[in-house]
Design an enzyme around this catalytic site. Structure first.
Site, PDB file in Angstrom:
ATOM      1  N   GLU A  98      81.145  98.048  61.969  1.00 11.55           N
ATOM      2  CA  GLU A  98      81.063  96.743  61.302  1.00 11.55           C
ATOM      3  C   GLU A  98      79.671  96.148  61.449  1.00 11.55           C
ATOM      4  OE1 GLU A  98      81.988  94.482  59.456  1.00 11.55           O
ATOM      5  OE2 GLU A  98      84.139  94.089  59.468  1.00 11.55           O
ATOM      6  N   ASP A  99      79.348  95.250  60.556  1.00 10.16           N
ATOM      7  CA  ASP A  99      78.074  94.543  60.661  1.00 10.16           C
ATOM      8  C   ASP A  99      78.140  93.452  61.722  1.00 10.16           C
ATOM      9  OD1 ASP A  99      79.895  93.077  59.143  1.00 10.16           O
ATOM     10  OD2 ASP A  99      78.498  92.597  57.535  1.00 10.16           O
ATOM     11  N   ASP A 102      82.753  87.933  63.948  1.00 16.98           N
ATOM     12  CA  ASP A 102      82.561  86.489  64.017  1.00 16.98           C
ATOM     13  C   ASP A 102      83.833  85.896  64.634  1.00 16.98           C
ATOM     14  OD1 ASP A 102      81.310  84.026  63.438  1.00 16.98           O
ATOM     15  OD2 ASP A 102      82.178  83.922  61.450  1.00 16.98           O
ATOM     16  N   PHE A 151      73.904  81.501  61.197  1.00 16.00           N
ATOM     17  CA  PHE A 151      74.192  82.354  60.060  1.00 16.00           C
ATOM     18  C   PHE A 151      73.037  83.336  59.866  1.00 16.00           C
ATOM     19  CE2 PHE A 151      74.939  83.797  55.778  1.00 16.00           C
ATOM     20  CZ  PHE A 151      76.309  83.998  55.809  1.00 16.00           C
ATOM     21  N   ARG A 164      70.540  91.616  52.049  1.00 15.46           N
ATOM     22  CA  ARG A 164      71.121  92.766  52.756  1.00 15.46           C
ATOM     23  C   ARG A 164      70.049  93.801  53.093  1.00 15.46           C
ATOM     24  NH1 ARG A 164      76.764  92.516  52.444  1.00 15.46           N
ATOM     25  NH2 ARG A 164      77.622  91.635  50.537  1.00 15.46           N
TER      26      ARG A 164
HETATM   27  P1  IMP Z   1      85.340  87.374  60.922  1.00 16.79           P
HETATM   28  O1  IMP Z   1      85.251  85.872  60.993  1.00 16.79           O
HETATM   29  O2  IMP Z   1      85.083  88.020  62.263  1.00 16.79           O
HETATM   30  O3  IMP Z   1      86.632  87.809  60.294  1.00 16.79           O
HETATM   31  O4  IMP Z   1      84.141  87.845  59.973  1.00 16.79           O
HETATM   32  C1  IMP Z   1      84.317  87.962  58.610  1.00 16.79           C
HETATM   33  C2  IMP Z   1      83.075  88.369  57.877  1.00 16.79           C
HETATM   34  O5  IMP Z   1      82.265  87.223  57.693  1.00 16.79           O
HETATM   35  C3  IMP Z   1      82.149  89.379  58.510  1.00 16.79           C
HETATM   36  O6  IMP Z   1      82.568  90.714  58.387  1.00 16.79           O
HETATM   37  C4  IMP Z   1      80.891  89.126  57.688  1.00 16.79           C
HETATM   38  O7  IMP Z   1      80.956  89.839  56.468  1.00 16.79           O
HETATM   39  C5  IMP Z   1      80.947  87.641  57.462  1.00 16.79           C
HETATM   40  N1  IMP Z   1      80.038  86.922  58.364  1.00 16.79           N
HETATM   41  C6  IMP Z   1      80.333  86.317  59.529  1.00 16.79           C
HETATM   42  N2  IMP Z   1      79.250  85.765  60.092  1.00 16.79           N
HETATM   43  C7  IMP Z   1      78.210  86.060  59.250  1.00 16.79           C
HETATM   44  C8  IMP Z   1      76.778  85.771  59.284  1.00 16.79           C
HETATM   45  O8  IMP Z   1      76.226  85.146  60.205  1.00 16.79           O
HETATM   46  N3  IMP Z   1      76.056  86.242  58.233  1.00 16.79           N
HETATM   47  C9  IMP Z   1      76.602  86.935  57.193  1.00 16.79           C
HETATM   48  N4  IMP Z   1      77.927  87.238  57.136  1.00 16.79           N
HETATM   49  C10 IMP Z   1      78.712  86.786  58.143  1.00 16.79           C
HETATM   50 MG    MG Z   2      81.834  92.528  57.224  1.00 10.52          MG
END
Ligand code: IMP
Ligand code: MG
Length: 175
Positions: A98-99, A102, A151, A164
């Protein structure tokens, strides 16, 4: 798009160095085995490519694409599979790449879905982790960098589908 600029957070050299180290660690951990990497599109793709090149045990790859149900991406933990894996993962040693983790909602849903498919093992590798934002208990096995609650963009991460392709990690600052 709101007026903004990007400030560097983690340099290209630092990212490359860290990915190399994770690749070496995975190669040690999976010695004598094969590893099946699952990339979550689109954000994970840049990290996956660099990481895969640093792993010395046999590697196979698959890709999936998910989106959150409903408009509010942050509050819904239920994800819809937009593109499922091409191959079954039963009996394989799987690492989800995963990237960023969050809130952890996407991942905890994805992990339980993958567990149902009975892989031999299942681990999670993320380039970035924002632990202060976590609302679910997702266990991350390999982390590139823990970052503050900002962010970020670059290395696969986008702001409105842009940035990206930045070779480093930057923070979006609103002017
Ligand atoms: P989750 O809140 O862990 O479910 O994250 C959901 C998705 O939000 C991640 O997979 C990213 O694609 C996106 N995301 C969360 N934080 C960031 C950020 O700081 N920059 C860009 N995308 C983000
Ligand atoms: Mg993602």
């Amino acid at each position: 798009m709101e007026a903004h600029h990007i400030e560097g957070l983690i340099s290209e050299e630092e990212v490359d160095k860290r990915i190399k180290a994770i690749g070496e660690q995975i190669s040690r951990d999976y010695e004598g085995k094969e590893v099946h990497l699952i990339c979550v599109l689109k954000g994970g793709s840049f990290f996956l490519c660099e990481l895969a090149k640093r792993i010395t045990v046999p590697v196979s790859l698959d890709f999936m694409s998910v989106s959150s149900y409903g408009g509010d991406t942050k509050s819904s933990g239920v994800v819809k599979i937009v593109k499922d894996l091409d191959e079954p993962i039963a009996g394989k040693d799987v690492i989800i790449v995963e990237d960023i983790v969050d809130s952890g909602r996407t991942l905890s849903y994805l992990l339980s879905m993958m567990r149902d498919r009975k892989p031999a093992s299942l681990r999670l590798c993320t380039l970035l982790d924002k632990p202060s934002r976590r609302v679910t208990d997702v266990k991350v096995d390999y982390t590139g960098f823990e970052i503050p609650d900002e962010f970020v963009v670059g290395y696969g991460l986008d702001y409105d589908q842009k940035y990206r392709n930045l070779p480093y990690i930057g923070v979006v600052k609103f002017d």
